[in-house]
Design a protein around this motif. Structure first.
Motif, mmCIF file in Angstrom:
data_model
loop_
_atom_site.group_PDB
_atom_site.id
_atom_site.type_symbol
_atom_site.label_atom_id
_atom_site.label_comp_id
_atom_site.label_asym_id
_atom_site.label_seq_id
_atom_site.Cartn_x
_atom_site.Cartn_y
_atom_site.Cartn_z
ATOM 1 N N GLY A 62 -2.630 4.046 8.857
ATOM 2 C CA GLY A 62 -3.131 3.829 10.211
ATOM 3 C C GLY A 62 -4.646 3.697 10.246
ATOM 4 N N LYS A 63 -5.336 4.512 9.470
ATOM 5 C CA LYS A 63 -6.800 4.445 9.410
ATOM 6 C C LYS A 63 -7.259 3.130 8.782
ATOM 7 N N ILE A 64 -6.558 2.699 7.743
ATOM 8 C CA ILE A 64 -6.930 1.443 7.081
ATOM 9 C C ILE A 64 -6.700 0.250 8.005
ATOM 10 N N GLU A 65 -5.537 0.224 8.669
ATOM 11 C CA GLU A 65 -5.234 -0.907 9.543
ATOM 12 C C GLU A 65 -6.119 -0.925 10.778
ATOM 13 N N ALA A 66 -6.630 0.234 11.200
ATOM 14 C CA ALA A 66 -7.577 0.260 12.313
ATOM 15 C C ALA A 66 -8.881 -0.449 11.950
ATOM 16 N N GLU A 67 -9.186 -0.512 10.646
ATOM 17 C CA GLU A 67 -10.421 -1.156 10.185
ATOM 18 C C GLU A 67 -10.231 -2.618 9.814
ATOM 19 N N VAL A 68 -9.103 -2.948 9.186
ATOM 20 C CA VAL A 68 -8.957 -4.296 8.606
ATOM 21 C C VAL A 68 -7.813 -5.101 9.207
ATOM 22 N N GLY A 69 -7.080 -4.544 10.150
ATOM 23 C CA GLY A 69 -5.915 -5.222 10.671
ATOM 24 C C GLY A 69 -4.692 -4.967 9.807
ATOM 25 N N GLU A 70 -3.650 -5.717 10.054
ATOM 26 C CA GLU A 70 -2.374 -5.478 9.378
ATOM 27 C C GLU A 70 -2.481 -5.667 7.870
ATOM 28 N N VAL A 71 -1.893 -4.724 7.141
ATOM 29 C CA VAL A 71 -1.730 -4.868 5.697
ATOM 30 C C VAL A 71 -0.237 -4.913 5.399
ATOM 31 N N TYR A 72 0.101 -5.448 4.220
ATOM 32 C CA TYR A 72 1.484 -5.464 3.769
ATOM 33 C C TYR A 72 1.667 -4.354 2.749
ATOM 34 N N VAL A 73 2.800 -3.669 2.824
ATOM 35 C CA VAL A 73 2.973 -2.395 2.131
ATOM 36 C C VAL A 73 4.225 -2.397 1.269
ATOM 37 N N LYS A 122 3.660 6.593 -4.799
ATOM 38 C CA LYS A 122 2.461 5.888 -4.352
ATOM 39 C C LYS A 122 2.833 4.777 -3.379
ATOM 40 N N VAL A 123 1.777 4.293 -2.681
ATOM 41 C CA VAL A 123 1.876 3.173 -1.755
ATOM 42 C C VAL A 123 1.030 2.035 -2.300
ATOM 43 N N LEU A 124 1.538 0.821 -2.235
ATOM 44 C CA LEU A 124 0.815 -0.362 -2.676
ATOM 45 C C LEU A 124 0.464 -1.207 -1.457
ATOM 46 N N LEU A 125 -0.776 -1.717 -1.425
ATOM 47 C CA LEU A 125 -1.281 -2.440 -0.265
ATOM 48 C C LEU A 125 -1.734 -3.841 -0.646
ATOM 49 N N ARG A 126 -1.508 -4.785 0.266
ATOM 50 C CA ARG A 126 -2.078 -6.126 0.139
ATOM 51 C C ARG A 126 -2.564 -6.573 1.522
ATOM 52 N N HIS A 127 -3.648 -7.351 1.528
ATOM 53 C CA HIS A 127 -4.194 -7.866 2.778
ATOM 54 C C HIS A 127 -4.153 -9.383 2.731
ATOM 55 N N THR A 177 -5.719 9.406 -2.868
ATOM 56 C CA THR A 177 -6.619 8.759 -3.820
ATOM 57 C C THR A 177 -6.387 7.259 -3.738
ATOM 58 N N VAL A 178 -7.467 6.496 -3.640
ATOM 59 C CA VAL A 178 -7.385 5.037 -3.583
ATOM 60 C C VAL A 178 -7.726 4.480 -4.952
ATOM 61 N N THR A 179 -6.883 3.585 -5.468
ATOM 62 C CA THR A 179 -7.149 2.960 -6.756
ATOM 63 C C THR A 179 -6.949 1.452 -6.647
ATOM 64 N N MET A 180 -7.562 0.727 -7.585
ATOM 65 C CA MET A 180 -7.334 -0.708 -7.727
ATOM 66 C C MET A 180 -6.931 -0.932 -9.168
ATOM 67 N N SER A 181 -5.686 -1.386 -9.367
ATOM 68 C CA SER A 181 -5.138 -1.396 -10.719
ATOM 69 C C SER A 181 -4.825 -2.786 -11.247
ATOM 70 N N GLY A 182 -5.096 -3.814 -10.476
ATOM 71 C CA GLY A 182 -4.828 -5.158 -10.953
ATOM 72 C C GLY A 182 -4.931 -6.143 -9.821
ATOM 73 N N PRO A 183 -4.858 -7.417 -10.099
ATOM 74 C CA PRO A 183 -4.905 -8.419 -9.038
ATOM 75 C C PRO A 183 -3.814 -8.176 -8.000
ATOM 76 N N GLY A 184 -4.234 -8.076 -6.736
ATOM 77 C CA GLY A 184 -3.267 -7.845 -5.675
ATOM 78 C C GLY A 184 -2.694 -6.453 -5.639
ATOM 79 N N THR A 185 -3.380 -5.496 -6.251
ATOM 80 C CA THR A 185 -2.808 -4.151 -6.362
ATOM 81 C C THR A 185 -3.843 -3.084 -6.005
ATOM 82 N N VAL A 186 -3.914 -2.772 -4.712
ATOM 83 C CA VAL A 186 -4.660 -1.617 -4.221
ATOM 84 C C VAL A 186 -3.626 -0.561 -3.850
ATOM 85 N N GLU A 187 -3.869 0.682 -4.262
ATOM 86 C CA GLU A 187 -2.826 1.699 -4.145
ATOM 87 C C GLU A 187 -3.354 3.002 -3.547
#
Length: 274
Positions: free
Chosen positions: A105-116, A158-163, A184-194
């Motif tokens: 909810g906090k992330i989408e309040a800043e950047v709009g809809e993300v896919y999960v 974990k949760v995986l996010l894409r914008h 904890t927020v991580t970036m583990s590869g192309p298209g992979t924020v977690e």
């Protein structure tokens, strides 16, 4: 664990920790013969190889079979310590649903809809994806659900996010700025924020595995390619980044080898374990 052989003692490292995607694996999700031979040298020297990956245990099991079948693996960005020999988790930690939804909810309040998407906990856990989410690794199995609420039917690691428009770096930076101690927020590869449990990183999982094996940070050389490998490099005695690595990881690496397509892990191991 048996003490390293005299041959292994001539090398500074008795534990070789490798990421998979972008590091030990080639782009087609295979290991090169050269990499497998280099890992055989490590084993012959009495040292240990440990996979440390963002993939959950069920997505690692087939690859471990190729690597020899037994042993430990750190999975889920450190949230799981998997014993391949007995096909069980020696340790795991899950991400609380309420914390995950609050963070989203906090992330989408800043950047709009993300896919999960989510990775379920357990040795048979599924990867579930909501409508609109595209798997960054199309070879990995995933089950599409009807709505976001359906993602939480079982405990998750974990949760995986894409914008739809933001880069991974932009999405990860925004997530870190608003999530705080929720995850904890991580970036583990192309298209992979977690998002994973707060305080859990590859370093915490690697430290747990090394303790189980009776080994120390200074005994360890680690290989990786993305910012999620930074904690592992900070923990290990030496960190080696691939030529294809993210600039943030290269900046903290002790050495940069060739790319994953050019057997970068093997290049270093052949030098250390001649």
């Amino acid at each position: 664990m048996a003490a390293p052989t005299a041959y292994a003692a001539r090398c500074a490292y008795s534990l070789v920790a490798t990421d998979l995607d972008g590091t030990l694996l080639r782009g087609d999700d295979t290991f090169s013969d050269r990499s497998l031979h280099a890992l055989a040298r490590v084993a012959a020297a009495g040292a240990r190889h440990l996979v440390v990956t963002g993939r959950p245990a069920p997505r690692v099991r087939p690859l471990l079979d190729i690597l020899g079948g037994g042993g430990l693996a750190v999975c889920g960005q450190g949230a799981q310590l998997y014993d391949a020999g007995s096909d069980r988790l020696l340790w795991s930690v899950t991400l609380d649903r309420e914390l995950a939804e609050t963070a989203l909810g906090k992330i989408e309040a800043e950047v709009g809809e993300v896919y999960v998407a989510v990775d379920q906990d357990g040795v048979d856990g599924l990867t579930l994806i909501e409508p609109g989410y595209l798997m960054p690794h199309p070879t990995l199995p995933a089950l599409r659900v009807g709505a976001r609420d359906d993602l939480w039917c079982e405990p998750i690691s974990k949760v995986l996010l894409r914008h739809p428009t933001l880069s991974d770096d932009e999405l990860a930076a925004t997530a870190r700025s608003v999530v705080g101690s929720l995850a904890t927020v991580t970036m583990s590869g192309p298209g992979t924020v977690e998002l994973q449990p707060c305080g859990v990183t590859k370093a915490t999982g690697l430290a747990l595995a090394a303790e189980h094996l009776g080994l120390r940070p200074r005994d360890t050389i680690a290989f990786g390619d993305m910012p999620n490998d930074i904690p592992m490099f900070d923990w290990a005695g030496r960190g080696v980044a691939m030529a294809n690595a993210h600039p943030e990881l290269k900046a903290v690496a002790d050495e940069v080898t060739t790319s994953n397509e050019d057997d970068g892990v093997a290049v270093v191991l052949e030098r250390l374990f001649p």
